[in-house]
Design an enzyme around this catalytic site. Structure first.
Site, PDB file in Angstrom:
ATOM      1  N   GLY A 140       0.813  -1.204   0.000  1.00 40.12           N
ATOM      2  CA  GLY A 140       0.000   0.000   0.000  1.00 40.12           C
ATOM      3  C   GLY A 140       0.850   1.258   0.000  1.00 40.12           C
ATOM      4  N   ASP A 179      -3.693   4.140   1.213  1.00 40.89           N
ATOM      5  CA  ASP A 179      -4.044   4.115   2.631  1.00 40.89           C
ATOM      6  C   ASP A 179      -4.131   5.544   3.152  1.00 40.89           C
ATOM      7  OD1 ASP A 179      -4.005   2.284   5.280  1.00 40.89           O
ATOM      8  OD2 ASP A 179      -2.878   4.128   5.649  1.00 40.89           O
ATOM      9  N   LYS A 186      -9.963   5.386   7.661  1.00 38.30           N
ATOM     10  CA  LYS A 186      -9.967   5.055   9.090  1.00 38.30           C
ATOM     11  C   LYS A 186     -10.911   5.978   9.856  1.00 38.30           C
ATOM     12  CE  LYS A 186      -5.087   3.758   8.692  1.00 38.30           C
ATOM     13  NZ  LYS A 186      -4.702   4.594   7.532  1.00 38.30           N
ATOM     14  N   HIS A 235      -9.472   3.444  13.752  1.00 34.71           N
ATOM     15  CA  HIS A 235      -8.090   3.912  13.734  1.00 34.71           C
ATOM     16  C   HIS A 235      -7.344   3.571  15.029  1.00 34.71           C
ATOM     17  CE1 HIS A 235      -5.419   7.306  11.879  1.00 34.71           C
ATOM     18  NE2 HIS A 235      -4.692   6.310  12.334  1.00 34.71           N
ATOM     19  N   GLN A 294      -4.140  -3.210  11.409  1.00 27.65           N
ATOM     20  CA  GLN A 294      -2.986  -2.425  10.951  1.00 27.65           C
ATOM     21  C   GLN A 294      -2.228  -1.897  12.163  1.00 27.65           C
ATOM     22  OE1 GLN A 294      -2.241   1.785   8.757  1.00 27.65           O
ATOM     23  NE2 GLN A 294      -3.517   0.368   7.565  1.00 27.65           N
ATOM     24  N   TYR A 354       2.363  -0.525   9.341  1.00 30.56           N
ATOM     25  CA  TYR A 354       2.784   0.848   9.067  1.00 30.56           C
ATOM     26  C   TYR A 354       4.143   1.082   9.709  1.00 30.56           C
ATOM     27  CZ  TYR A 354       1.022   2.372  13.746  1.00 30.56           C
ATOM     28  OH  TYR A 354       0.790   2.531  15.096  1.00 30.56           O
ATOM     29  N   HIS A 385      11.348   8.014  12.122  1.00 27.17           N
ATOM     30  CA  HIS A 385      12.109   9.119  12.721  1.00 27.17           C
ATOM     31  C   HIS A 385      11.686  10.499  12.234  1.00 27.17           C
ATOM     32  CE1 HIS A 385      15.457   8.373  15.513  1.00 27.17           C
ATOM     33  NE2 HIS A 385      15.271   7.120  15.177  1.00 27.17           N
ATOM     34  N   GLU A 423      11.359   3.918  -5.651  1.00 27.37           N
ATOM     35  CA  GLU A 423      12.265   2.900  -5.120  1.00 27.37           C
ATOM     36  C   GLU A 423      11.534   1.886  -4.250  1.00 27.37           C
ATOM     37  OE1 GLU A 423      15.064   3.080  -1.447  1.00 27.37           O
ATOM     38  OE2 GLU A 423      16.170   3.967  -3.109  1.00 27.37           O
ATOM     39  N   ASN A 424      10.604   2.365  -3.403  1.00 29.25           N
ATOM     40  CA  ASN A 424       9.917   1.468  -2.473  1.00 29.25           C
ATOM     41  C   ASN A 424       9.050   0.425  -3.171  1.00 29.25           C
ATOM     42  OD1 ASN A 424      11.064   2.843  -0.350  1.00 29.25           O
ATOM     43  ND2 ASN A 424       9.233   4.040   0.136  1.00 29.25           N
TER      44      ASN A 424
END
Length: 325
Positions: free
Chosen positions: A21, A51, A85, A118, A192, A218, A224, A281-282
């Site tokens: 997602g 999401d 959510k 949520h 989640q 998630y 960070h 990239e992900n």
């Protein structure tokens, strides 16, 4: 097992969900206006699972991106999977459907594919995301019955406003409370939670699998960037040498390894980024497969380290992180 970008997980209600997602939450330093372009790019790259949440404050922007990509022929509505959510100020059963309808109006969608509670923490209804009293303390509602909230969610599913319903940030005891609810009509399809190699959630994952509940992750790359509510002294996940060494074997980034790890253990990763190159990239995690030895090495990284603790919620009796898992 090889997974392709078109692969889906089958949920316990018979509906299917894309196995990766795109997360749309904007950190405090990112203008919500950027959500639109980031979501457009994600859909162009190949993400088919978006999401989002009422709390993120960017439903209109994300909705516009979805509508643009449908209008230009990139994707059809039925090819997209949208997760929303229910926020904690809407836990009165009579508020669930109106809030869902408002979100759908913001998104310009006729239905959601998935709606989650949520947080199990309930606030008193109000216009603020976290209503405060005069002393600056959260105005919790400790009388709220999560099972009653779930029944209202079930009704939304029955009338077609949402196709599947699930949970977020629930611990084992709280998931069991829903599963054991008298007259349960629809099981939660997923839970989640924060999940990454430093917090691999192996016990919660095993429990959810035993009940045919999908675990969705998630903060799969750490968290960070959220400087206001994440301890900046915690170690950076993506700088861990284990991920770097495994990545070198496949010419992949530590992020690719962390994401692929989740998919191979049957966990659905939500990948959030507002950086165009990282968004691309992900998604590059379908042309390699981790070995059993790789998976074992990453399992060994677990520190039970939680980035997202939200201490503001900790005085509520349903604060989920007081339990072991």
């Amino acid at each position: 097992m090889a997974y392709s970008s078109h692969f889906t997980f089958l949920m316990n209600d018979g509906n299917r969900i894309p196995i990766i997602g795109f997360g749309t939450y904007a950190p405090e330093y990112v203008p919500t206006s950027l959500s639109e372009g980031a979501t457009e790019l994600a859909i162009e790259v190949g993400y088919r699972h978006i999401d989002n949440a009422h709390m993120y404050g960017n439903e209109k922007e994300v909705g516009r991106a979805i509508q643009k990509k449908i209008a230009d022929g990139t994707v059809k509505r039925e090819e997209l999977f949208y997760t929303g959510k229910l926020w904690s100020t809407f836990h009165l059963p009579e508020l669930v459907e109106p809030n869902l309808r408002q979100s759908l109006d913001n998104l310009q969608l006729e239905y959601m594919d998935l709606l989650l509670i949520h947080w199990p923490v309930s606030f008193k209804p109000g216009n603020d995301l976290v209503p405060m009293d005069e002393s600056g303390r959260p105005q919790f509602d400790t009388s709220m019955d999560l099972c009653a909230v779930w029944e209202a969610m079930e009704k939304c599913k029955d009338i077609g406003l949402v196709k599947s319903i699930g949970l977020s940030n629930f611990n084992r005891r709280q998931v069991e409370k829903i599963l054991n609810k008298p007259g349960l009509k629809h099981k939660p399809v997923c839970n989640q939670v924060e999940c990454h190699p430093y917090l691999n959630q192996s016990k919660l994952l095993s429990f959810c699998k035993s009940h045919d509940i999908l675990l969705t992750a998630y903060s799969v790359l750490g968290s960070h960037r959220h400087k206001t509510w994440v301890d900046q002294n915690l170690p950076l996940l993506l700088e861990d040498p284990t991920l770097s060494e495994i990545g070198k074997k496949y010419n992949k980034s530590p992020a690719n390894i962390a994401i692929r790890y989740q998919i191979q253990r049957g966990v659905l990763p939500i990948c959030k980024s507002y950086n165009p190159e990282r968004i691309k990239e992900n998604f590059q995690i379908f042309d390699f497969e981790l070995t059993a030895e790789d998976m074992e090495s990453i399992d060994g990284m677990d520190r039970n380290l939680r980035y997202v603790r939200i201490p503001l919620f900790s005085e509520h009796p349903e604060y989920p992180f007081h339990d072991e898992y």
